[in-house]
Design a protein around this motif. Structure first.
Motif, PDB file in Angstrom:
ATOM      1  N   LEU A 157     -23.669  -0.429  58.284  1.00 29.89           N
ATOM      2  CA  LEU A 157     -22.403  -0.306  59.010  1.00 29.89           C
ATOM      3  C   LEU A 157     -22.429   1.010  59.758  1.00 29.89           C
ATOM      4  O   LEU A 157     -22.665   2.059  59.162  1.00 29.89           O
ATOM      5  CB  LEU A 157     -21.230  -0.330  58.026  1.00 29.89           C
ATOM      6  N   VAL A 158     -22.206   0.949  61.061  1.00 27.38           N
ATOM      7  CA  VAL A 158     -22.318   2.145  61.889  1.00 27.38           C
ATOM      8  C   VAL A 158     -20.946   2.456  62.476  1.00 27.38           C
ATOM      9  O   VAL A 158     -20.416   1.687  63.271  1.00 27.38           O
ATOM     10  CB  VAL A 158     -23.342   1.912  63.015  1.00 27.38           C
ATOM     11  N   ASP A 159     -20.371   3.583  62.059  1.00 26.22           N
ATOM     12  CA  ASP A 159     -19.011   3.917  62.490  1.00 26.22           C
ATOM     13  C   ASP A 159     -19.046   4.956  63.604  1.00 26.22           C
ATOM     14  O   ASP A 159     -19.277   6.138  63.345  1.00 26.22           O
ATOM     15  CB  ASP A 159     -18.203   4.420  61.288  1.00 26.22           C
ATOM     16  N   GLU A 160     -18.844   4.516  64.833  1.00 22.19           N
ATOM     17  CA  GLU A 160     -18.757   5.391  66.009  1.00 22.19           C
ATOM     18  C   GLU A 160     -19.887   6.392  66.107  1.00 22.19           C
ATOM     19  O   GLU A 160     -19.693   7.592  66.025  1.00 22.19           O
ATOM     20  CB  GLU A 160     -17.419   6.151  65.989  1.00 22.19           C
ATOM     21  N   LEU A 161     -21.053   5.865  66.285  1.00 22.83           N
ATOM     22  CA  LEU A 161     -22.233   6.719  66.363  1.00 22.83           C
ATOM     23  C   LEU A 161     -22.450   7.248  67.779  1.00 22.83           C
ATOM     24  O   LEU A 161     -23.254   8.139  68.002  1.00 22.83           O
ATOM     25  CB  LEU A 161     -23.452   5.911  65.911  1.00 22.83           C
ATOM     26  N   MET A 162     -21.730   6.688  68.732  1.00 25.58           N
ATOM     27  CA  MET A 162     -22.017   7.087  70.120  1.00 25.58           C
ATOM     28  C   MET A 162     -20.971   7.997  70.715  1.00 25.58           C
ATOM     29  O   MET A 162     -21.081   8.402  71.871  1.00 25.58           O
ATOM     30  CB  MET A 162     -22.205   5.839  70.979  1.00 25.58           C
TER      31      MET A 162
END
Lengths: 242, 331
Positions: A157-162
């Motif tokens: 799960l990737v939470d706002e990596l950008m």
């Protein structure tokens, strides 16, 4: 891969998640969008076991996990990167990654080797011995991703990596995430960068006021009237789809 | 890279250990040797605190409980059943580990100040319990360890200084353990917990179990120090081995020395125990008061200037040294 049924969460009188249902197949990259306060990060925290839901079921690879402790869920192959970056500030960069690798490695030396490989992967080679707290925000986000990769997740799960990345960095990050999928890691991604999300995702879930209000292809969801009303806004949706 | 200690460092450590054992060859005064022996006891006790309080930053203010259990168990077994402290000590350590497990079960879900306060309250409860259990513990008056004879098996010697070699050996053992833990997977997990507990969980660390192992290991070390203390002083009472003062002192030794590294308790106790002794030795009246003020000011100064203690000073010195040559090369 993962099936979520009837997840609800209240904090006191505040209902954050009402009745969330969705499933993600192995190998998918699924985007999770919605306005601030929609409950995206709460949903991630529930999936990882950091927060317990009031009701509902989560089945991961055929096994119910909603009652498990976070480290057990991580062991079984599910972890996340946090929106508010959480690196171990008192450790060096390689030590941060090493800690994640200790989950499966047989020795500190082996964990270090795995950590170094993960750092190379996310573009942090050369910073291995720096103190994690000395890194720029963008690099700390990368470091958190490296640490998560070291736990060998099958669902990440990737939470706002950008957030805070420039265009070139966004492209590099997209490429990295896609290469993770090619290796067999399924991804659920929270992201406000819609353009990036549309390039990356096979499917998008839109969350608003605690329920999934739309799901489907990125194009389909971005044209959905409810999504436009609650999140994207008329003008932006038109620009996005033009 | 710090994965493998270079031979130079290992040799240095061996020399240090040997030097510690050879202190009696200096023919210091009986008083100095007594202080050195007691310093060793407190180094071991504070090393026990460091494993949980320093490595994982779970500031417990109840470590005296472990010291007291070690002192009381071996002493009661010795007095009532004539069991040698060589057996009573390990049994006391096991009892302390068990107590740590129970306390851990109660407090590990708390954090920060709450954790510290509850450990302090539990330690006070143990002290009061021991005071009430007069028939077996001697109550507030404590128990004297009768001097039977000069014997290694009974761990009884006429003078405090005669215990020095055993105390020094225990220091070496305790610090070797603390050092091994520091560079082991357990050590990394404890550091991760110290920095960010949620992130540690997300990295797959069983936070509860990790804290528990460290707490129980630390209890064993502190309890062994307690047994040795009882044998040296020949007397155990709640005020000397179960008090809040002792709990705070042990934490202080570790923190002043640098609680995040294995040799912190050594540095802290080696500085503060002799200083404390000198202070009580300075008699009554204005002199004693002044000594206490100086002691207090010193503690404040260390914590303000370098929160990571003496180890923090050393680290920043090393960093400066490492940075210096590259500056010299730069045009």
């Amino acid at each position: 891969m993962i099936t979520v049924r009837g997840i609800a969460k209240h904090f006191g009188g505040l209902t954050v998640l009402r009745d969330v249902n969705f499933s993600v197949a192995a190998g998918e990259i699924v985007g999770l969008i919605g306005p601030n306060g929609a409950g995206k990060s709460t949903l991630f925290n529930i999936l990882c076991g950091i927060i317990r839901a009031n009701s509902g079921e989560i089945t991961f690879e055929g096994r119910r996990i909603e009652h498990l402790q976070p480290h057990r869920i991580c062991e079984s192959g599910l972890t996340k990167t946090s929106q508010i970056v959480r690196v171990f500030a008192g450790m060096s960069v390689v030590e941060n990654a090493l800690v994640g690798a200790l989950l499966h490695a047989r020795s500190v030396a082996q964990a270090r080797a795995e950590g170094l490989a993960a750092l190379k992967r996310v573009g942090l080679s050369g910073s291995e011995e720096r103190q994690a707290s000395d890194l720029a925000l963008v690099d700390r986000m990368r470091l958190e991703l490296a640490r998560a990769l070291c736990t060998r997740p099958r669902l990440l799960l990737v939470d706002e990596l950008m957030a805070g990345l420039n265009a070139a960095e966004v492209s590099a990050m997209l490429e990295l995430l896609q290469s993770l999928r090619d290796e067999g890691i399924t991804l659920i991604v929270i992201e406000h960068n819609m353009a990036a999300l549309m390039r990356l995702c096979d499917r998008v879930l839109a969350l608003d006021t605690g329920s999934i209000i739309a799901q489907g292809t990125p194009e389909g969801v971005s044209r959905d009237p409810r999504v436009i009303e609650s999140y994207l806004g008329e003008k932006f949706a038109r620009a996005l789809n033009s | 890279m710090r994965t493998e200690a270079p031979w130079g460092r290992r040799t240095l450590l061996a020399i240090g250990a040997l030097a510690l054992l050879c202190v009696p060859l200096l023919h210091l005064s009986d008083y100095t040797m007594r202080v050195a022996t007691m310093t060793c006891v407190y180094v071991v006790a504070a090393a026990g605190w460091t494993l949980i309080g320093g490595y994982a930053n779970q500031i417990t203010l109840g470590q005296a409980t472990m010291f007291g259990i070690g002192a009381y168990v071996s002493t009661m077994l010795f007095v009532h059943f004539h069991v040698s402290p060589w057996i009573g000590g390990p049994l006391g350590a096991m009892a302390a580990a068990l107590a740590a497990a129970v306390i851990g079960l109660l407090v590990f879900r708390l954090w920060g100040a709450y954790f510290a306060l509850v450990t302090l309250a539990l330690a006070e409860m143990v002290r009061i319990l021991v005071e009430y259990a007069q028939p077996i513990t001697g109550g507030p008056q404590g128990i004297s360890v009768p001097f039977v004879r000069n014997s290694l098996w009974l761990l009884q010697f006429p003078e405090a200084k005669d215990y020095y070699e055993i105390a020094a050996l225990l220091v070496i053992l305790a610090l070797a353990l603390a050092r091994a833990v520091q560079s082991s997977p357990l050590g990394y997990r404890l550091r991760a917990i110290r920095d960010d507990e949620v992130a540690a969980k997300l990295a797959g660390i069983n936070v509860f179990r990790t804290k528990m192992i460290a707490f129980m290991l630390g209890a064993v070390l502190t309890a062994l120090a307690g047994t040795l203390y009882a044998q040296i002083t020949g007397f155990v009472d709640p005020d000397s081995v179960l008090s809040i003062t002792l709990s705070v002192q042990l934490a202080l030794y570790a923190i002043i020395g640098g609680a995040q590294v294995w040799w912190g308790p050594l540095a802290g106790a080696a500085l503060l125990v002799p200083l404390g002794q000198a202070m009580t030795g300075s008699g009554s009246g204005a002199g004693a008061g002044l000594a206490k003020i100086v002691y207090g000011l010193l503690l404040v100064a260390i914590v303000v200037i370098q929160p990571l203690g003496i180890a923090g000073f050393v680290k920043s010195l090393q960093r400066r040294k490492r940075a210096a040559p590259s500056e010299a090369i730069a045009p």
